[in-house]
Every structure is written in C-alpha cells, then in structure tokens.
Scaffold this active site. Structure first.
Site, PDB file in Angstrom:
ATOM      1  N   ILE A  61      -6.770 -11.538   0.211  1.00  9.31           N
ATOM      2  CA  ILE A  61      -6.907 -12.347  -1.001  1.00  9.31           C
ATOM      3  C   ILE A  61      -6.585 -11.487  -2.210  1.00  9.31           C
ATOM      4  O   ILE A  61      -6.930 -10.305  -2.261  1.00  9.31           O
ATOM      5  CB  ILE A  61      -8.332 -12.939  -1.108  1.00  9.31           C
ATOM      6  CG1 ILE A  61      -8.452 -13.844  -2.337  1.00  9.31           C
ATOM      7  CG2 ILE A  61      -9.390 -11.854  -1.107  1.00  9.31           C
ATOM      8  CD1 ILE A  61      -9.755 -14.628  -2.379  1.00  9.31           C
ATOM      9  N   THR A  78      -5.887 -11.940  -6.679  1.00  8.85           N
ATOM     10  CA  THR A  78      -5.542 -12.557  -7.958  1.00  8.85           C
ATOM     11  C   THR A  78      -4.717 -11.539  -8.723  1.00  8.85           C
ATOM     12  O   THR A  78      -5.147 -10.389  -8.884  1.00  8.85           O
ATOM     13  CB  THR A  78      -6.795 -12.919  -8.769  1.00  8.85           C
ATOM     14  OG1 THR A  78      -7.620 -13.795  -7.996  1.00  8.85           O
ATOM     15  CG2 THR A  78      -6.408 -13.614 -10.065  1.00  8.85           C
ATOM     16  N   ARG A 110     -10.728 -14.630 -15.045  1.00 12.81           N
ATOM     17  CA  ARG A 110     -10.650 -15.994 -15.572  1.00 12.81           C
ATOM     18  C   ARG A 110     -11.222 -17.008 -14.582  1.00 12.81           C
ATOM     19  O   ARG A 110     -11.057 -18.212 -14.780  1.00 12.81           O
ATOM     20  CB  ARG A 110      -9.195 -16.370 -15.893  1.00 12.81           C
ATOM     21  CG  ARG A 110      -8.506 -15.456 -16.891  1.00 12.81           C
ATOM     22  CD  ARG A 110      -7.138 -16.001 -17.256  1.00 12.81           C
ATOM     23  NE  ARG A 110      -6.324 -15.043 -17.980  1.00 12.81           N
ATOM     24  CZ  ARG A 110      -5.083 -15.282 -18.392  1.00 12.81           C
ATOM     25  NH1 ARG A 110      -4.515 -16.468 -18.136  1.00 12.81           N
ATOM     26  NH2 ARG A 110      -4.398 -14.365 -19.036  1.00 12.81           N
ATOM     27  N   GLY A 111     -11.845 -16.545 -13.525  1.00 10.49           N
ATOM     28  CA  GLY A 111     -12.444 -17.446 -12.549  1.00 10.49           C
ATOM     29  C   GLY A 111     -11.518 -17.887 -11.440  1.00 10.49           C
ATOM     30  O   GLY A 111     -11.911 -18.706 -10.594  1.00 10.49           O
ATOM     31  N   TYR A 112     -10.285 -17.350 -11.403  1.00 11.35           N
ATOM     32  CA  TYR A 112      -9.339 -17.776 -10.368  1.00 11.35           C
ATOM     33  C   TYR A 112      -9.729 -17.241  -8.992  1.00 11.35           C
ATOM     34  O   TYR A 112      -9.464 -17.890  -7.971  1.00 11.35           O
ATOM     35  CB  TYR A 112      -7.925 -17.315 -10.720  1.00 11.35           C
ATOM     36  CG  TYR A 112      -7.312 -18.080 -11.867  1.00 11.35           C
ATOM     37  CD1 TYR A 112      -7.104 -19.457 -11.786  1.00 11.35           C
ATOM     38  CD2 TYR A 112      -6.928 -17.427 -13.040  1.00 11.35           C
ATOM     39  CE1 TYR A 112      -6.539 -20.160 -12.836  1.00 11.35           C
ATOM     40  CE2 TYR A 112      -6.360 -18.127 -14.098  1.00 11.35           C
ATOM     41  CZ  TYR A 112      -6.171 -19.489 -13.992  1.00 11.35           C
ATOM     42  OH  TYR A 112      -5.611 -20.182 -15.034  1.00 11.35           O
ATOM     43  N   GLY A 113     -10.333 -16.064  -8.944  1.00 14.50           N
ATOM     44  CA  GLY A 113     -10.743 -15.513  -7.659  1.00 14.50           C
ATOM     45  C   GLY A 113     -11.753 -16.399  -6.953  1.00 14.50           C
ATOM     46  O   GLY A 113     -11.676 -16.615  -5.739  1.00 14.50           O
ATOM     47  N   GLU A 117     -12.055 -11.978   6.733  1.00 10.99           N
ATOM     48  CA  GLU A 117     -11.910 -10.895   7.699  1.00 10.99           C
ATOM     49  C   GLU A 117     -12.733  -9.690   7.273  1.00 10.99           C
ATOM     50  O   GLU A 117     -12.710  -9.279   6.113  1.00 10.99           O
ATOM     51  CB  GLU A 117     -10.431 -10.519   7.840  1.00 10.99           C
ATOM     52  CG  GLU A 117     -10.190  -9.496   8.914  1.00 10.99           C
ATOM     53  CD  GLU A 117      -8.755  -9.519   9.396  1.00 10.99           C
ATOM     54  OE1 GLU A 117      -8.225  -8.445   9.694  1.00 10.99           O
ATOM     55  OE2 GLU A 117      -8.178 -10.616   9.473  1.00 10.99           O
ATOM     56  N   SER A 148     -13.273  -5.347   1.242  1.00 12.76           N
ATOM     57  CA  SER A 148     -13.168  -4.302   0.236  1.00 12.76           C
ATOM     58  C   SER A 148     -14.368  -4.385  -0.691  1.00 12.76           C
ATOM     59  O   SER A 148     -15.122  -5.363  -0.680  1.00 12.76           O
ATOM     60  CB  SER A 148     -11.871  -4.465  -0.558  1.00 12.76           C
ATOM     61  OG  SER A 148     -11.903  -5.675  -1.288  1.00 12.76           O
TER      62      SER A 148
END
Length: 508
Positions: free
Chosen positions: A363, A365, A372-375, A396, A400
C-alpha cells in the site's frame, strides 16, 4: 555446547571499535563520523563518495534515523576534528573441513547456462504502449535462477537492471511486500547472512525479513535519483529504486502521471506527452464518488503499467523486494479527477488468490498527497472488497512501521464505532471480525494494544477507556470542521473476479 552465531562460530564479546582521526584523503566508505545536520552534530555512516565540481561529496546515513533522511553532504559538513569510527575489517572465510559430499545419483543435473530472453524495450519506459504486453519467455523464470551472485558489485543500479538500462528478464517479477521496520544493525546482519544463502533461500528471506534488496552491497543503500517531476509536482525520492543506471546522472527524472513511463530527458518526455493518449489507469473503474475514483488493474493484462507503478512506489517504500512478475496481483488505484484526467493518488496491490487470507500486499499514498486522509481510504476500500467477497482479511504481515500505525488507527476507530452502538449490549471478538471483515487476530491485538480488553470475575470483557472515548470525540469535532472522506459501499460496482489457474500464478 556454547552459544553460536549464524555462521556457526562461537559467540563472544563484539570486536572493539577502532577509532582515530581522519582526513579527507583517508576517509572511506563505512566510516562513521559526526556530520552537521540542522544545527547539531549527528553520527552518520558514509555509504558512498563521489567527486563533484566543488569538491568531494559524501552520501551519509544518520545513525538511528530513518533512511529517507539519507543525503549527499559536502565535505565542509563533516567534523573531522573529532575521532571517527573505522569500519570493521572483513574476516577471512574459513574453509570447511571434511570429505566432500558426493552428488546424489537420484537428482538430475540442471543446465546452468541456458539463454535468457531479452526484456522487451517497453520496460525502459520509452516509447511505451500501455496495451497487452508480450508474454515474457519462461527462460528467465524460476527454474533458471541459480545460486550465482553478480560478480560486478560496483554497479550503480541493482542486479535487476542491465548495462543498457533495461531491467533484466531474470527478474521478471515485481512483488512488493510489506516488512517490519528494522534498524541499521539488523539490516547489516541480514545482509551478511544473505551472502551465504542460495537464491531460493535468499528470496524467501527477503519476503519475510525486511531486507531492502537482494544484493548485500552498500551501493544499493544509496538513493539513485535526485528529483522527480510528475504532473505539476516536483518530488524528492526517499529510497533506491532500480531505474536504469543512466538515470542516476539526470538532474530530473520525468514521469508521465498517466502511463507512468519514465524519461531522463525533458525533450523526449514532451514528445511522449504529445503522443500518449492515456488519461486514467488502464483498468475498470469500479468506484466513483464526488472526490475520487478507484480503478482495478490486472497485472497480467497490463504488465508494463504495473511494473512502472512498482518501480515508482519503490522510491517511497523501504524494505521491499522487487521482482518483475505482476501477473498474480490486482492493483487498486485511487485517483482524483479533473478536466485533464484521473490523477494517481495512491494504490494497494492484492494477490488474486492468497493462501494466507491476505486482502492487501502493498500500500502506498504518493508523497504529494499524504496527510490528507487518503491512506485511510485505501485501507477502508480494501476491507469493503473483503466484505463484498464475504471473507475476513488482513494486510500481509509483518507490516512496516508506518503501515502498522495507519492500520492500528483504522482498526481502533472502526471497533470503537461498533462498540459505541447503543443497540448492542454484548459482542464477541468473532462477531466484531464478521462485522468489520477483520481477522479475529487483528481484532484481539487491537483491543490488547489500546488496553480495551480486561479480565473481570472469571471472564474477559471489552472496556472503552476514557482516553479512547476522548480521542474519538476529538476526531469527530475535527471532522465537522475539516470534513472527512469515507467510502460509500453503495457506489462500489464490483463483483469478486474469477481467474483461471494460469492467471493467478507466477509467470515462471
């Protein structure tokens, strides 16, 4: 028997660190010296040295700091009035004594020098056609990966890039897996151990240990690109990514924000932009609301685009393993829209068929859209897909450090909202898992981490502490002022895809 290290030698006290005064003529790679950073002196390890027009420059890693802070510094920033720590000399390898093991008669000897097919020119990012890519020859697949190590360890790019700047067919797979945050000492120990492993053991180690690259050389720890231009944004990369070796000399690397092709020449990039007609990720749009869209891209159908995406994301993801096979993965790309097209904000990848029940492999961003809250939207969307599949899922493991923080925040907020439902008097961890599509293990670990699980009168109970409720109220107040982005399940136009056996396996 005494305690022994990973090499079979008796473990004892660590070797003493050799210190001394250094000069610009005697300083070398591996030395740890004090460097001026933000008005303070910090210990840093020298990873690379090069000659510039204005003098020597040193690529340094600040000890106990994240690798994204690594940078080139001028010699004037080194404080050579203090003693430096010299690198430990390499120990000579001990020859194993004893009779040589005879080869088994039952095992068939495999030819070690079969021809490897050349990688298509589309992988260079130049004259790229984001259409149906040619199927790579299986000559570069798993069965040809021997135990040999590249002899030339001074290459600026990784072993995945050939001398002409084209990624080799030997690494026909890109698989970017989350791994745990490890400090510099752990990474060094792992890298030393990798040198004694076979290719298959090395790959397995990389998938689970968090080592940054297959080749345990210092050059791969050096960030190879200085600056990116992607759309209207100038971006500073954080980590190494195996782009062509020639790109390391470019002041700016130009990346097409739609097809993700990459160029080290502005004129070539501008010519490409006049011909490129792509305005969105090459997949099916499965979600759209007033702000964002999600596209589902099949790694098998759009190999070139997905490989370019993985190369780009490696610049901002540490402890990732890169292979050049994207066939077993689906990529869910989040975009914002305007009159010029759909601009990539972030993505997550997902195995078409995960034996461990993972609903997310990698994953990211992009840096220009972070904070900005996208994650949180990406995480939320991955669980919406799991709900539509009727399964529980988990990212998975291991995660991190930043990924773990993001997931824990999402898990906590999701569980608190359900637990504060006034119409629910009792609930079990299993019920919470079914309601959220989280695994019971993730539910349990979240409750334990935030001290929401207590033992009382012979049974376990879930308790919402004052701290948890206060944080929730603050978040709601903040959302009233700034607004919040949420996934609307009713806008998801998607059915779980069904794949043939060949499309969900590695292209070996």
């Amino acid at each position: 028997m005494g305690v022994r290290d990973s090499h079979g030698e008796a473990a004892g006290t660590p070797d003493p660190v050799e210190k001394g005064i250094a000069t610009l003529n005697t300083i070398r790679i591996g030395v740890k010296a004090m460097v001026h950073k933000d008005g303070a002196l910090r210990k840093a390890e020298i990873l690379s040295i090069k000659q510039r027009k204005d003098g020597l420059a040193f690529y340094v890693h600040y000890v106990d700091f994240n690798k994204r802070l690594d940078e080139w510094v001028a010699s004037s920033r080194l404080d050579l009035s203090q003693e430096v720590e010299w690198p430990q000399p390499e120990k000579p390898e001990k020859k194993k004594s004893g009779p040589a093991k005879a080869p088994s008669k039952n095992k068939r000897v495999r030819a070690g020098s079969r021809d490897v097919s050349a990688t298509p020119d589309t992988l260079t990012g130049k004259n790229t056609n984001v259409g149906k890519a040619q199927r790579p020859s299986k000559a570069g697949g798993k069965e040809n990966r021997g135990d040999e190590t590249p002899a030339d360890l001074s290459m600026l790019a990784s072993e995945a890039v050939s001398a002409d700047g084209t990624p080799k067919a030997v690494s026909e797979d890109i698989d970017m897996m989350d791994a745990s945050f490890t400090d510099a000492k752990e990474i060094k120990e792992e890298e030393r151990a990798l040198g004694l492993m076979s290719r298959e053991e090395e790959i397995e180690k990389l998938r689970t240990s968090g080592s940054m690259t297959q080749n345990p050389t210092e050059v791969h720890r050096v960030r190879n690109l200085d600056r990116l231009q992607m759309g209207k944004y100038d971006i500073e990369p954080w980590y190494f990514s195996p782009y062509p070796a020639s790109f390391s000399d470019a002041e700016v690397v130009y990346i097409d924000e739609f097809c993700l092709s990459y160029f080290d020449n502005k004129r070539a990039f501008e010519r490409h932009r006049t011909k490129c007609t792509l305005t969105h990720p090459p997949g099916n749009e499965i979600y759209r609301d007033d702000n964002i869209s999600f596209f589902e891209v099949d790694g098998r159908r759009q190999r070139t685009w997905c490989r370019n995406l993985c190369l780009l994301s490696k610049l901002f993801l540490d402890h990732k393993t890169l292979y050049y096979d994207v066939d077993p993965f689906l990529f869910y790309c989040m975009c914002t829209r305007d009159e010029t097209g759909c601009h990539l904000v972030g993505y997550f990848s997902k195995e078409k068929e995960s034996g461990e029940g993972y609903n997310l492999a990698c994953i990211l961003t992009l840096p220009q859209y972070q904070r900005r809250g996208y994650g949180r939207l990406l995480i939320s969307f991955s669980y919406e897909l799991s709900k539509r599949e009727g399964k529980v899922g988990s990212p998975e493991k291991p995660l991190s450090d930043l990924g773990l923080l993001g997931y824990r925040q999402y898990w906590r907020e999701t569980l608190v909202e359900i637990l504060l439902d006034s119409g629910r008097e009792t609930v079990s961890e299993n019920e919470l898992a079914m309601l959220t599509s989280m695994t019971e293990k993730d539910v349990h670990e979240t409750l334990v981490t935030f001290k929401m699980l207590r033992y009382n009168k012979g049974q376990w109970i879930i308790v919402l502490t004052d701290e948890v409720i206060e944080e929730r109220n603050k978040r709601l107040e903040k959302e009233k002022i700034k607004g919040s982005r949420k996934i609307d399940p009713a806008r998801l136009q998607w059915k779980p895809p069904v794949f043939t056996a060949s499309s969900r396996t590695w292209n070996w």
